[in-house]
Design an enzyme around this catalytic site. Structure first.
Site, PDB file in Angstrom:
ATOM      1  N   ASP A 945      75.745 -82.503 -63.067  1.00  0.00           N
ATOM      2  CA  ASP A 945      75.793 -83.499 -64.129  1.00  0.00           C
ATOM      3  C   ASP A 945      74.886 -83.088 -65.278  1.00  0.00           C
ATOM      4  O   ASP A 945      73.835 -82.482 -65.072  1.00  0.00           O
ATOM      5  CB  ASP A 945      75.336 -84.862 -63.584  1.00  0.00           C
ATOM      6  CG  ASP A 945      75.903 -86.012 -64.406  1.00  0.00           C
ATOM      7  OD1 ASP A 945      76.443 -85.749 -65.499  1.00  0.00           O
ATOM      8  OD2 ASP A 945      75.797 -87.167 -63.955  1.00  0.00           O
ATOM      9  N   LYS A1014      66.753 -96.729 -69.006  1.00  0.00           N
ATOM     10  CA  LYS A1014      67.742 -95.648 -68.864  1.00  0.00           C
ATOM     11  C   LYS A1014      69.049 -95.942 -69.587  1.00  0.00           C
ATOM     12  O   LYS A1014      69.541 -95.118 -70.364  1.00  0.00           O
ATOM     13  CB  LYS A1014      68.020 -95.384 -67.381  1.00  0.00           C
ATOM     14  CG  LYS A1014      69.085 -94.307 -67.182  1.00  0.00           C
ATOM     15  CD  LYS A1014      69.388 -94.053 -65.710  1.00  0.00           C
ATOM     16  CE  LYS A1014      70.514 -93.031 -65.583  1.00  0.00           C
ATOM     17  NZ  LYS A1014      70.844 -92.755 -64.164  1.00  0.00           N
ATOM     18  N   ASP A1165      81.302 -85.307 -68.546  1.00  0.00           N
ATOM     19  CA  ASP A1165      80.231 -84.313 -68.621  1.00  0.00           C
ATOM     20  C   ASP A1165      79.695 -83.928 -67.248  1.00  0.00           C
ATOM     21  O   ASP A1165      78.662 -83.263 -67.139  1.00  0.00           O
ATOM     22  CB  ASP A1165      79.085 -84.831 -69.492  1.00  0.00           C
ATOM     23  CG  ASP A1165      78.472 -86.115 -68.938  1.00  0.00           C
ATOM     24  OD1 ASP A1165      79.042 -86.695 -67.996  1.00  0.00           O
ATOM     25  OD2 ASP A1165      77.426 -86.556 -69.447  1.00  0.00           O
TER      26      ASP A1165
END
Length: 1241
Positions: A945, A1014, A1165
């Site tokens: 990742d 986050k 991604d």
């Protein structure tokens, strides 16, 4: 220029006499004796301007009588003499028109300076040029003469008035200076400073324009720019034209030729309707007459084309040649004249065979006609002649010596057998599978409800069948003039029972809370369209050709063959080899969104009106009466009122308690049983028969299709999507069985397995009229009822979603399957099957493994352990070696989880991704217990990742050293965690404010963590606002039990400000680039344009955000698109641009992984491969990131936007807006010192 008589004397001379005799019964034009008016077609071929321009001379309306209708008086004379009279009359008219034209030239030249001196505006349209229209039927020589004379007329008028006008080619700087000087003459002192500033800006504009002209020299010739030089907007009336086209095709498909012919004539007779037609509409009937009619009938359509001001195209000549090929007695002279005329129009014979779409045996018939006059002719097909590669992938396509393409672990025969199974499923369009709930014990009530439902379904089918037949009888006799509202042809495309099955499928799948009318109608319309497309392909003999080509295609994929080309290239070669027969691409007719919606709404209306049930079916004590099972109601979403279809509670109860053991899905919902067709064009690829687009778009949006069809360099994009779809999968059966057992028990919210409704809250029962309750108690009870119903509805939706996914997975448990892919408008790729795929939740990802296994090799087991630690969410700050060491300390927990997942220590349940963690535990246990772990065959996908990919791209774009270090673009001993870094920075801000006595900063002491910030950090790069960020932080704070709830609102406001401040300090270049992109999009959309750009791989991107207004059609409210939505355009541009770069990087990685022989798939991604090849994939990933950002991306974007939106300043009416936009686009944000050459491993 074509004329009516040119077609007869040059194209149909041998059949002229027969045609004249036929005119008595097959009249196309209303030929009035001595009173015929012909309309001269303009050279542009876009229509007859004289019939639309209010200032043009009036002409007599030309009516077209239907076939069989008597001609007006004067028809008693011989037709031959009438035509000869007409020809002689035209010669006289020609001389008169020429004299009249010369008189106009002299008159306009004399009068124009006088009119100009009387105060007419210099910038106004010149009379006698654009507004002056002349109608005639002269021959081509006269037409050319008149065009030359009209040019001379315009030139003379311009020269006559040039002394009183401002030059149209003056530079914007000179024009602005003149205006400034005039204004300053009256008040020089007041505006002296302003003039100086303006002069400075104008000088800067001039310099930038000169610099841009030099920079764009290469860009203007590049293929990336070519595909977006025009706005990606459909032509005016595009939806109307599309609707007419689909209506005619539907009429022809069902064999109702009389309706189709009458409808075409009804549109052609009236000029206001005729303007919506194009040549392809007339070609539909030409195609019909080419098979069933005569050459004369096609000739009559050529005349209609000329009258409409249109030119024949390849399809027109193709139909004529097909008719000639079908006629064994056709004269070679006729064919030669047809081919000569086609060449005069700039079309070659090779164009016929390379650009026309053929059905059935049309190509063979055309070739037969051509070979009558050219016996040795062989069609030349250069399908990829116009293709060119972007600079990023030129080496990939030209240097293939080291490429090793992967093979599938199947023989050619096995793949061919799988193709036949997939073909059968798609021909049926639907598939019925067992539900995983079938394993539950059957109760007496379930049996009763199933019997009741079966009885009602049989009754409802009969009712719908009768209602459909009656409605079709009514529509069959209705007017054919309105193509949008007359749905009769669309209701005849399938058998009546198929429409009924489609409606019943919608009833069975209806959510408890109902469905939006627009969504439900669109779903029904699309199901009809899908079946229609499949039927078209069957009728056009596409299936036979597809089967033959796919059998050859399997040679590329099978393990027992040797091929070294990419799937798309191999398919192109097969198309050349199998050129005879129907064309595989483009043979089916697409429907505009409005037609799909109209048809779906009609079926919904039929269901609402006719489907009823007895009110006492579940409770005999109720009064018996028939009540509808579906209700049409309205609800509000945001501030917009939308139609809603809601099922009756009785139907919901029966379906819930019956717990049907079978589920019916559309065939495209299922994974494919064979490798997908490679994408070779924007409309061909993926499924065998099911219509699919390369780019998924918003319903009704067409601008993306227009842009894609113009582009000639999409092969890299298509190849990367093909490679993702070529990955074969299988089910992790041991894990699937565990999940199904929990699902059929009571579910588990902790493990993301939705519980059944029996575990949901009980809805309180109370009477609002009960006097024992106070007003506040009643209000409280109402809120509880609403919340309970909402919770039950959410639980049902989640439960059904899990049921579909698990049932599909269980159905495929012993199969090998594939996920065909396509992309969104930004280039992000997605699997086509909507429910079950590897982009899904933790549960669906866990039960998917690669069908192909590879040995772990020397480092494979280590990568499995590191991957497991990553799935737990622990050790984010540790290096890879630190994570591996941690994994070795918990081997006992790993093995216990694998052996006793539900009864052991349950260590895996505490992971961030528990089901994937459990699957990884099982894989590690099998590997370590094998005789040689390095030789253990692993099917498990290992993920890599990105570290906040959006910020990585921004840091690379801005060459930001600090930002690049924070997101692991710079080699470090320990991997950097940007989220922890931001949390640390925010904590420093908080500590300082707490020392200064700020109350909320003191309250937050000890509560600022990585988890709190986050989501906001991750999404700020994708355009999240402070308001959205505050909501995200508020949600995280509410999850902390110890945090005082009364401070949540204030604390979230405080923290979101600090997070944005921390990001601004850490990523200095990111905010500057974001602001530049945002302001550029604001000014572009404010000027009336949508924001467009081209990715480094040549993919054109256009943002589909427009202002909408609601228009009620039938039962539904349709959004009509208007000008670009400035707010959405500007807010979406930065994240969409980054998404497009992210997708480009993924595509580059996919291409090079494929050439290296790796199995590769992606979840945006996050890249997946075998444990054996993780290191190789990581190396390729870094190399392609460097290659991507070695391109001058921002500079190229600036050049493209300047060329697109600032083509010239001289004639721009809103010069101030143009100047601001030009200066902004030309001023690319400055970059830092970071060198994107070596990335962190």
């Amino acid at each position: 220029m074509f004329t009516y008589f040119k077609y007869y004397f040059y194209f149909y001379l041998p059949v002229l006499e027969a045609r004249i005799q036929q005119l008595q019964s097959d009249v196309v034009l209303d030929v009035q004796h001595a009173n015929v008016q012909f309309v001269k077609a303009p050279s542009s071929g876009r229509g007859v301007s004289s019939g639309r321009d209010p200032k043009s001379k009036s002409v007599d309306k030309t009516d077209i009588p239907k076939s069989g209708q008597t001609v007006a008086k004067g028809a008693s004379k011989s037709q031959s003499s009438r035509w000869m009279e007409k020809l002689s009359q035209e010669k006289k008219n020609k001389l008169k028109k020429q004299q009249h034209l010369q008189h106009d030239i002299q008159k306009n030249v004399k009068e124009k300076p006088i009119a100009q001196s009387k105060g007419s505006k210099g910038g106004a349209m010149l009379p006698g040029t654009a507004n002056k229209t002349i109608s005639t039927t002269a021959k081509n020589t006269v037409s050319s003469l008149k065009k030359n004379r009209k040019r001379k007329l315009a030139d003379q008028i311009r020269s006559a008035v040039s002394s009183t006008q401002t030059s149209s080619v003056a530079t914007a700087s000179a024009a602005a200076n003149k205006v400034s000087k005039v204004k300053c003459a009256d008040s020089r002192n007041q505006f002296l400073s302003k003039e100086s500033q303006t002069q400075t800006e104008l000088t800067e504009v001039e310099e930038l324009e000169q610099r841009r002209g030099q920079q764009l020299g290469h860009c203007a010739s590049s293929s990336s720019s070519k595909c977006l030089q025009q706005d990606g907007k459909p032509p005016a009336g595009g939806d109307i034209l599309h609707s007419i086209h689909s209506y005619l095709e539907a009429c022809v498909f069902v064999g109702n030729l009389e309706r189709a012919h009458s409808f075409l004539l009804s549109q052609h007779r009236v000029r206001s309707r005729r303007k919506h037609l194009n040549t392809n509409v007339y070609n539909i009937m030409m195609r019909v007459w080419a098979k069933k009619g005569t050459l004369n009938q096609i000739g009559s359509l050529f005349i209609l084309l000329e009258e409409a001001g249109l030119k024949p195209n390849l399809g027109s000549y193709c139909a004529a040649l097909e008719r000639m090929g079908r006629n064994p007695n056709c004269s070679p002279r006729v064919i030669s004249r047809c081919l000569n005329q086609m060449e005069e129009d700039g079309m070659s014979i090779d164009d016929l065979f390379s650009r026309c779409v053929f059905r059935q045996d049309e190509r063979d018939m055309v070739l037969m006609a051509v070979r009558i006059v050219e016996p040795d002719y062989q069609p030349s097909l250069n399908l990829n002649a116009t293709q060119c590669s972007p600079p990023l992938v030129q080496d990939f396509y030209t240097q293939r010596a080291d490429h090793h393409y992967p093979k599938l672990d199947f023989t050619q025969e096995e793949l061919q057998e799988r193709f036949q199974r997939q073909l059968s499923m798609e021909q049926a369009c639907t598939i019925t599978i067992d539900s995983v709930e079938a394993a539950k014990p059957v109760t007496e009530n379930m049996v009763k409800m199933r019997e009741l439902l079966a009885e009602q379904h049989a009754q409802w089918k009969k009712i719908l069948l009768q209602a459909l037949k009656e409605s079709k009888m009514i529509l069959a006799n209705s007017s054919i003039k309105d193509y949008r509202l007359n749905l009769y042809p669309y209701l005849c495309l399938l058998e009546d029972r198929e429409y009924v099955d489609i409606m019943m499928q919608s009833v069975a799948n209806m959510p408890l809370s109902g469905e939006s009318l627009k969504v439900l109608a669109s779903d029904l319309g699309n199901r009809v369209y899908t079946k229609y497309c499949v039927q078209q392909k069957l009728r056009n003999q596409v299936v036979e050709k597809l089967s033959s080509m796919y059998n050859e295609f399997t040679k590329l994929l099978a393990k027992d063959t040797e091929y070294t080309v990419i799937p798309r290239e191999q398919w192109w070669e097969l198309e050349k080899e199998h050129s005879s027969g129907p064309t595989l691409q483009g043979g089916e007719t697409s429907w505009p969104y409005i037609v799909t919606l109209d048809l779906g709404t009609y079926l919904v209306d039929m269901m609402v009106k006719n489907l009823k049930i007895n009110s006492d079916i579940l409770n005999p004590s109720y009064e018996r009466k028939l009540i509808p099972i579906l209700y049409h109601m309205y609800t509000f979403r945001n501030t917009r009122q939308v139609g809603f279809i809601k099922p009756h509670p009785i139907l919901n109860q029966m379906q819930q308690e019956a717990m049907e053991t079978r589920l019916t899905f559309d065939s495209y919902v299922m994974p494919m049983l064979c490798p997908p067709l490679p994408w070779t064009s924007v409309k061909f690829g993926a499924y065998l028969l099911t219509p699919t687009k390369l780019m998924r778009t918003v319903d009704g949006a067409t601008q993306h299709d227009v842009l894609l069809e113009k582009c000639q360099n999409l092969q890299a994009v298509m190849d990367s999507i093909n490679l993702l779809g070529n990955c074969a999968w299988k089910i992790n059966k041991p894990l699937l069985d565990i999940i199904i057992s929990i699902f059929n028990d009571r579910g588990s919210e902790k493990l993301d397995i939705p519980p059944p409704l029996s575990e949901g809250p009980k809805i309180p029962q109370f009477s609002p009229h009960d006097p024992t309750y106070t007003a506040s108690e009643k209000a409280h009870m109402k809120r509880e009822v609403i919340n309970a119903k909402k919770k039950c509805s959410e639980m049902h939706s989640l439960r059904m979603d899990a049921l579909y996914k698990l049932s599909i997975a269980n159905h495929m448990r012993d199969e090998i399957f594939w996920f065909p892919h396509n992309m969104d408008f930004r280039g992000r790729t997605y699997p086509c099957p909507p429910y079950f795929n590897h982009l899904g939740s933790d549960v669906t990802r866990a039960i998917l493994v690669f069908a192909e296994g590879k040995p772990l090799g020397p480092k494979g087991l280590d990568w499995l352990k590191i991957h497991l630690v990553n799935l737990t969410g622990l050790k984010k700050k540790n290096s890879l070696q630190g994570r591996l060491e941690y994994a070795n300390t918990i081997v006992e927990d790993i093995l216990d989880s694998a052996d006793n997942p539900l009864n052991g220590k349950k260590w895996w349940m505490n992971a961030d991704e528990p089901w994937q963690a459990l699957a990884c535990c099982m894989e590690i246990a099998n590997a370590v217990r094998s005789p040689d772990p390095t030789q253990f065959i692993s099917h498990f996908p290992v993920h890599q990742d990105g570290s906040c990919n959006g910020l990585q791209h921004y840091a690379a774009l801005g060459r930001d050293v600090i930002g690049a270090t924070s997101v692991n673009l710079v080699p470090c001993d320990v991997p950097q965690d940007v989220y922890s870094g931001v949390a640390q920075q925010v904590e420093e801000f908080r500590a300082k404010d707490a020392n200064d006595g700020l109350k909320i900063a003191q309250v937050l002491n000890g509560f600022i963590s990585r988890k709190v910030v986050k989501q906001t950090v991750m999404t700020v790069v994708y355009g999240v606002t402070r308001y959205g960020g505050r909501l995200q932080i508020e949600k995280r704070l509410k999850e902390i039990d110890e945090f005082p709830k009364e401070y949540v609102w204030e604390a979230s406001h405080y923290l979101v400000r600090q997070v944005f401040s921390a990001l601004k300090e850490m990523f200095t270049g990111t905010r500057e680039i974001q602001d530049w992109l945002t302001e550029s999009a604001r000014l572009i959309s404010k000027s009336g344009h949508t924001v467009e750009w081209v990715t480094p791989l040549g993919l054109p991107v256009i943002q589909p955000y427009h202002r909408t207004r609601n228009q009620v059609v039938s039962l539904k409210s349709i959004c009509i698109r208007g000008r670009p939505d400035t707010v959405k355009q500007k807010n979406a541009f930065p994240p969409n641009f980054i998404h497009s770069l992210d997708s480009t990087h993924m595509m580059l990685t996919a291409l090079h992984c494929y050439s290296a022989g790796l199995t590769f798939v992606s979840v945006h991604d996050c890249f997946w491969t075998h444990a054996l090849t993780v290191d190789t994939m990581n190396k390729i990933c870094r190399e392609q990131f460097v290659a991507l950002h070695s391109q001058p991306i921002l500079k190229d974007l600036s050049n493209f936007l300047l060329q697109k939106y600032c083509p010239s300043s001289s004639n721009n009416k809103k010069y101030q807006e143009y100047r601001r936009l030009f200066l902004l686009l030309a001023k690319v944000p400055q970059t830092g010192q970071f060198v994107c050459s070596i990335l962190a491993p």
